[in-house]
Design an enzyme around this catalytic site. Structure first.
Site, short mmCIF file in Angstrom:
data_model
loop_
_atom_site.label_atom_id
_atom_site.label_comp_id
_atom_site.label_asym_id
_atom_site.label_seq_id
_atom_site.Cartn_x
_atom_site.Cartn_y
_atom_site.Cartn_z
CB CYS A 86 -1.27 1.26 1.05
SG CYS A 86 -0.40 0.09 -0.04
CG HIS A 202 2.81 3.75 2.37
ND1 HIS A 202 2.05 3.04 3.27
CD2 HIS A 202 2.89 2.98 1.26
CE1 HIS A 202 1.70 1.88 2.74
NE2 HIS A 202 2.18 1.81 1.52
CD GLU A 204 2.09 5.04 6.22
OE1 GLU A 204 1.64 5.95 5.49
OE2 GLU A 204 2.00 3.83 5.93
#
Lengths: 228, 733
Positions: A86, A202, A204
Site C-alpha cells: 500500500c 493488504h 497482512e
C-alpha cells in the site's frame, strides 16, 4: 527469515505486518525508525501501509527521501528482498525502485473492500500460489490507481512482472472488478530481479479465518520459505 | 492587570445573560476585563457548562460493577477483565459539519479520539451516527459526501478502523444535520490517566499543533441556533490534520509509559481555557500560564484569542517535576512542539500573564462549576393515534422498503472507511454490532450505535428506552454481554419549554432502560440548539454501547447456513404505527411507537446469549426497522442463502406479521436436529419461540406475500445509495 519493518511517521500498518510476520514466519521482525541510517542485516525489508508524512505532497513522496531509504536502496542492490504494501508500494515507486506511479483512485474516493486477484507473475513473493490462481486480499486506499506510460506497462507485461491483477469471480480483469482504475488492472508488480515487490492490497489483514481469510497467511509463510 | 472594564452589554454580545454577568461581578467583586469576560463566556456557555442539562443528567445510572470511571472524565472507562479496560465516549460535531461538512466531521473524529487517548487508551475503533435531511433537499447530497469523506479522511489516516454506525434521512434535519462520533480505546487498568493537574509545582506542558485563530468561539457557536446565514460562520470551523494527531497519539502514549505524565486533557471546545481550568479544578488547585510561550501561527494573537482558539491536535499535560527533559526528548523524536507554559499553583485561581503583565486573574471554582439552570419544562403531548392500512401487501412492499433511503445498503459509506486496519476487526460493518478483538486475546468488544428518531419524535421517553433496548439487542445478537453505554443527546433550544420537555422525557427513558438492562451511562455529551430559525430537530438521544464477547469463535453471526431452521424469538403483536412500513409505504408519520417490555428484553437477551455461547445459534439477527420481513431479507442478503417462511398465526394480517416493529425479537437460525432442543429450552425459560420456516435455496419466499430471488434483493438494496450520490436518481423510495 530475518525481517525488518521500517516505521515512518504516519505509518499505520506497521504493527499489523509485524504481527503477521511473527505469526507466519515464527520470528518477530525488527522495527527500524525512518530516521535511522543503518538497516540491520536481514532477508526481507518491509515498507508498511499507512500515511507516511501524512501523504503530504504526494503519497510516499516524502518518505522516499527519508534517511533510512538510502540503506534500503543499498540493501536492495545487494539482493535483499523488499516488500512494499500500500503506502509502501507508493514509496517504492516514488523512490524509483519500482516503475510507474500510484495516483488517485478513478472513483475519487477511498476504497476499502476485499478484492479478487489473479496471480500472474512469478517471484519469490508469490511462492504460495500457482500461476492463474485467484486469491483474495482487502484493499484500503485513496491512491491505488497504478499508472505508467504505455512502454513501461508493455515491458512489465512482456517480462511477466505484473504480479497480481484485479479480477472478477471468473478471473477476468474487467473494469467492474478494478477498484481504482489501475492500468491493465495492475495490483502488484516486481522489479527485473523479482526481489522487489509492491502491492496495493493488504495480505497482512487476512492471516486467519477469524479475519475473513487465510490467503495472507499462505503469502507470508511461503515467502519465508522462499527467502530462507 | 488590564484595567479595562466591561458592561452587561459586552456580556450579552458574548452569549451570556445580564443575570450571568451580575453573577460574575459577584464572584470577582469587580468588573471583569474583556479577556476575563471572554474566559467566563467560554466556560459558562451551554456546550462547556451543561447548565441546562446537568440537573437531568444526574438522574442517569452511572455506576456498576464494571465501571472504572463514570461521567466527568474525558471518556468513561469500564473493566473488561484480564487487566484490560475500555475507554469510550460519543460526541457531537453537528454545527461545524453543517457549515463545512468535510472539516466539521473530520475534526469531530479527531476530537473524540483525543478524548480517548488522553485516558492512556489506544483507540481501536470508531463509530458514527449521521442524521441528514431529506434526500431531495438541495443540500443533502453535498453534506453526505463531505461528512463521509471527512470521517474517512481522518480515521483512515490515523489507522483506526471505523467499524459501525448509522445513517438516516429525515426532513427534520434539513437545516441542522447530526454528526455524532464515538471512539473506543483499550487501556491497561493500572495505566489510566486522568485530567487532573495534580500538585502545585507540576509543570504545565503544551504539546502539538500551533495555536491559530481557527475555531475561536466554536463552543459558543454550538450554544446558539442557526439562522440562514450559517455559512458566514465558516471561519469558526476548525481544520483537522490527522497526521499531526497520529504523531500526537504515538508520542503521548510513549511518554505516558515513562511515568512522566501526571494529568492530561485535550484542548477541545474552548481550547486552552477549558483544558487548564478543568484540570486545575479537578486537582482543587490553581494554574498559572505564561501566554507568550504558547506556540502560535500568528504572533499578533491577543491573550483572549490564545485562550479561546480551537486549533486542533493540541494537548495540555502536567508533568512530574523534573520530567521536562524526558518529555522534550519524546516529542522531539515525533517532530512535535512541546513547551512548558506554566505551572500548577495552590492559589485556586486561573492566572494569565502575557510578557510579564497580568491579563486575567479568576477563581477556578466558579469558572469550572458553571451554572445549573432549572429550565421550564412542557411535557410532550402523547402522539395522535394513526391507523395504518394493513391490507394489499405483497413482496413489492419488502422491495420498496429495502430500496428506500433509510434501509438501503450503506456499503457506499463503509467502503470509504478503513475498517480492517489494526487487524482485529472480526465482524466488519453490516451486522447487528461490529466485533473487534482485544488485541492478542480470544476475547472481543462488540460495538453499536443506535437511535430511532421517528420513535423519539412521537414519544421521547419511549424512543430513548427503545434506543437502549436496540443497542442491547444488537450486542446480544453478536453474542456479547452488554456492559455500558455512552450517549449523545441532540436537541433543539433548552430555552424552549417544549424542547426541554422532550429532553427531560428522553433522559428519563434512558435512565429507565439503562437501569433495567444493567448498562450504566459512563460518558456522554449534550448538544442543544440544534435548530434553524427556531425549528428544532427531532429529539435524538443517540446511544453508543459496548459489550464483551468471551470467545471470538463463539460470536453471533448474521449469515445463516443453508438448511437451518428459522426461529422467531419474542412476541409479535402486529404493532404497525410509527413503523418504517407506515412511513415509507403509506406516508404516515407519528402514531405511538411500539412499547418496550424491558423485562422481556432482559430475559430474551440472556436466553439468546446462552444459545450463541452454546454453539446452538448458526446465525442470529435482531428484528427492528422494517420488521420481520426486512430482518429475514438482511440475513438472506448477508449469506446469499434464501428462506421460506409461513406465518404461524393465520389470523394476523400479513402486513402486521411481516412489517410490525414489535420489540424484544430476534431471528435465530438453528440446525434442524437441534430445533426441538432449542424450542424446549425456550419453553422452559418462558421465552416465546416459534418455528417460521427454513433457510435455503436462492429465493426468499414469504407466504402469502410471494417470493423474490436473493439476487434481486441484493440489487434493490445496493442500488439507492450510489445512484443517489451519483445524482442519477432523486427518488425517495
Amino acid at each position: 527469515m530475518r525481517t525488518v519493518v521500517v516505521v515512518f511517521p504516519g505509518s499505520n500498518c506497521d504493527r499489523d505486518v509485524a504481527v503477521a510476520l511473527a505469526r507466519c514466519t515464527g520470528r518477530a521482525p525488527g522495527l527500524v525508525w525512518h530516521g535511522a541510517t543503518n538497516l540491520p542485516a536481514c532477508d526481507l525489508v518491509v515498507l508498511p501501509g499507512g500515511f507516511s508524512y501524512g501523504d503530504y505532497l504526494r503519497a510516499g513522496a516524502i518518505a522516499a527521501h527519508s534517511p533510512i531509504m538510502r540503506s534500503v536502496h543499498e540493501a536492495a542492490e545487494r539482493g535483499t528482498a523488499v516488500l512494499g504494501i500500500c503506502n509502501g508500494f507508493q514509496i517504492l515507486t516514488e523512490t524509483g525502485l519500482l516503475p510507474g506511479a500510484l495516483v488517485r483512485n478513478a472513483g475519487l474516493r477511498f476504497v476499502c473492500r476485499p478484492v479478487d486477484l489473479r496471480v500472474d507473475g512469478h517471484t519469490p513473493f508469490l511462492a504460495a500460489f500457482t500461476p492463474g490462481e485467484r486469491v483474495r486480499f482487502p484493499v484500503a486506499h485513496m491512491e491505488g490507481n497504478y499508472q505508467a506510460d504505455r512502454e513501461t506497462v508493455a515491458r512489465l507485461e512482456g517480462d511477466g512482472r505484473v504480479a497480481l491483477r484485479y479480477v472478477d469471480e471468473a478471473g477476468r480483469a474487467t473494469e467492474a472488478a478494478n477498484p481504482n482504475g489501475s492500468a491493465a488492472g495492475i495490483a502488484a508488480i516486481t522489479n527485473t530481479s523479482r526481489r522487489i515487490f509492491g502491492l496495493m492490497p493488504h495480505p497482512e489483514r487476512v492471516i486467519g479465518a477469524e479475519l475473513g481469510g487465510s490467503d495472507g497467511y499462505r503469502f507470508f509463510t511461503a515467502l519465508a520459505d522462499a527467502l530462507a | 492587570m488590564s484595567a479595562a472594564v466591561t458592561t452587561a452589554d459586552d456580556a450579552i454580545r458574548l452569549g451570556l445573560s445580564g443575570d450571568e454577568y451580575r453573577q460574575i461581578l459577584g464572584h470577582l467583586g469587580r468588573s471583569p476585563n474583556p479577556t476575563e469576560l471572554g474566559v467566563f463566556s467560554a466556560m459558562w456557555n451551554e456546550h462547556c457548562s451543561y447548565k441546562s442539562s446537568r440537573r437531568w443528567l444526574r438522574t442517569l445510572p452511572s455506576s456498576g460493577v464494571h465501571v472504572v470511571h463514570g461521567p466527568g472524565e474525558n471518556a468513561g472507562v469500564i473493566d473488561v477483565g484480564d487487566g484490560w479496560a475500555v475507554a469510550f465516549k460519543m460526541e457531537s460535531h453537528n454545527h461545524p459539519s453543517f457549515i463545512e461538512p468535510y472539516q466539521g466531521a473530520a475534526t469531530g473524529v479527531g476530537g473524540i479520539l483525543r478524548d480517548v487517548f488522553t485516558m492512556g487508551a489506544r483507540p481501536v475503533a470508531i463509530l458514527n451516527s449521521l442524521r441528514f435531511g431529506a434526500p431531495e433537499h438541495p443540500k443533502t447530497r453535498h453534506l453526505v459526501g463531505g461528512v463521509v469523506g471527512g470521517i474517512g479522511g481522518y480515521g483512515n489516516c490515523m489507522g483506526i478502523p471505523t467499524v459501525g454506525g448509522e445513517c438516516t434521512f429525515d426532513a427534520g434535519y434539513n437545516g441542522n444535520i447530526l454528526v455524532n462520533a464515538m471512539a473506543v480505546g483499550l487501556v491497561r487498568q493500572d495505566r489510566i490517566f486522568l485530567a487532573n493537574a495534580g500538585r502545585p509545582g507540576n509543570p504545565v506542558l503544551y504539546v502539538g499543533a500551533r495555536t491559530g485563530r481557527d475555531g475561536i468561539h466554536g463552543a459558543s457557536m454550538a450554544s446558539a441556533g442557526f439562522s440562514d446565514g450559517a455559512e458566514s460562520r465558516r471561519p469558526t470551523v476548525q481544520i483537522g490534520d490527522p497526521f499531526m494527531e497520529k504523531l500526537l497519539l504515538e508520542a503521548c502514549l510513549e511518554l505516558m509509559a515513562t511515568g512522566a505524565v501526571i494529568g492530561i486533557q485535550d484542548m477541545g471546545a474552548a481550547g486552552l481555557t477549558s483544558s487548564s481550568v478543568e484540570m486545575a479544578a479537578r486537582a482543587e488547585a490553581g494554574i498559572h500560564l505564561h501566554l507568550e510561550r504558547v506556540p502560535v501561527r500568528d504572533a499578533a494573537m491577543s491573550p483572549l484569542e490564545l485562550m479561546l482558539s480551537e486549533s486542533q491536535e493540541r494537548m495540555l499535560m502536567t508533568l512530574r517535576p523534573g520530567a521536562e527533559a524526558d518529555a522534550a526528548a519524546v516529542f522531539r523524536k515525533w517532530g512535535l512542539e512541546a513547551v512548558v507554559i506554566g505551572q500548577v499553583t495552590d492559589t485556586g485561581r486561573l492566572e494569565l500573564v502575557m510578557r510579564g503583565t497580568s491579563v486575567a486573574d479568576l477563581p477556578i471554582g466558579p469558572l469550572a462549576e458553571g451554572l445549573i439552570y432549572e429550565r421550564p419544562v412542557a411535557d410532550p403531548p402523547p402522539p395522535p393515534p394513526v391507523a395504518v392500512p394493513d391490507r394489499d401487501t405483497g413482496i413489492d412492499s419488502l422491495l420498496a422498503l429495502i430500496g428506500s433511503p433509510n434501509l438501503s445498503s450503506r456499503t457506499w459509506i463503509w467502503e470509504q472507511y478503513d475498517h480492517g486496519v489494526m487487524g482485529d476487526t472480526v465482524t466488519p460493518p453490516g451486522s447487528d454490532a461490529a466485533v473487534v478483538r482485544i488485541h492478542g486475546t480470544d476475547r472481543a468488544l462488540a460495538l453499536t450505535a443506535d437511535c430511532t428518531p421517528r420513535y423519539c419524535e412521537a414519544n421521547p421517553r419511549l424512543g430513548a428506552v427503545q434506543a437502549v433496548a436496540e443497542s442491547f439487542r444488537n450486542l446480544t445478537a453478536a453474542g456479547a454481554r452488554p456492559l455500558a453505554v455512552t450517549d449523545c443527546l441532540n436537541f433543539g433550544s433548552p430555552e424552549d419549554p417544549a424542547v426541554m420537555g422532550t429532553f427531560k422525557a428522553a433522559v428519563q427513558g434512558l435512565g429507565e432502560a439503562c437501569r433495567a438492562l444493567n448498562m450504566p451511562v459512563v460518558s456522554g455529551n449534550v448538544s442543544f440548539y440544534n435548530e434553524t430559525d427556531g425549528c428544532p430537530i427531532p429529539p435524538t438521544p443517540q446511544v453508543g454501547a459496548v459489550g464483551l464477547v468471551d470467545q471470538v469463535a463463539h460470536r453471533g453471526r448474521i449469515s445463516p447456513s443453508p438448511g437451518t431452521a428459522a426461529l422467531l424469538i419474542g412476541d409479535t403483536e402486529g404493532h404497525l404505527s410509527c413503523s418504517l412500513y407506515a412511513r415509507e409505504l403509506h406516508g404516515l408519520t407519528g402514531g405511538a411507537p411500539p412499547p418496550v417490555d424491558l423485562d422481556a428484553e432482559l430475559r430474551h437477551g440472556e436466553w439468546i446469549r446462552a444459545q450463541i455461547a452454546g454453539g446452538l445459534a448458526d446465525a442470529c439477527h435482531d428484528v427492528s426497522d422494517g420488521g420481520l420481513a426486512v430482518a429475514l431479507a438482511e440475513m438472506c442478503m448477508a449469506s446469499g442463502v434464501g428462506a421460506s417462511v409461513e406465518p404461524p398465526d393465520p389470523t394476523m394480517s400479513p402486513a402486521c406479521f411481516y412489517f410490525a416493529e414489535d420489540q424484544a425479537r430476534y431471528l435465530l437460525a438453528v440446525q434442524p436436529d437441534q430445533v426441538d432442543g432449542v424450542l424446549r429450552t425456550a419453553s422452559a425459560a418462558g421465552i416465546p419461540a416459534r418455528m417460521l420456516g427454513r433457510f435455503g435455496g436462492t429465493k426468499l419466499r414469504l407466504e402469502p406475500l410471494g417470493s423474490v430471488t436473493v439476487d434481486t434483493l441484493r440489487r434493490r438494496h445496493a442500488g439507492w445509495f450510489p445512484s443517489y450520490m451519483d445524482g442519477t436518481t432523486k427518488e425517495t423510495g
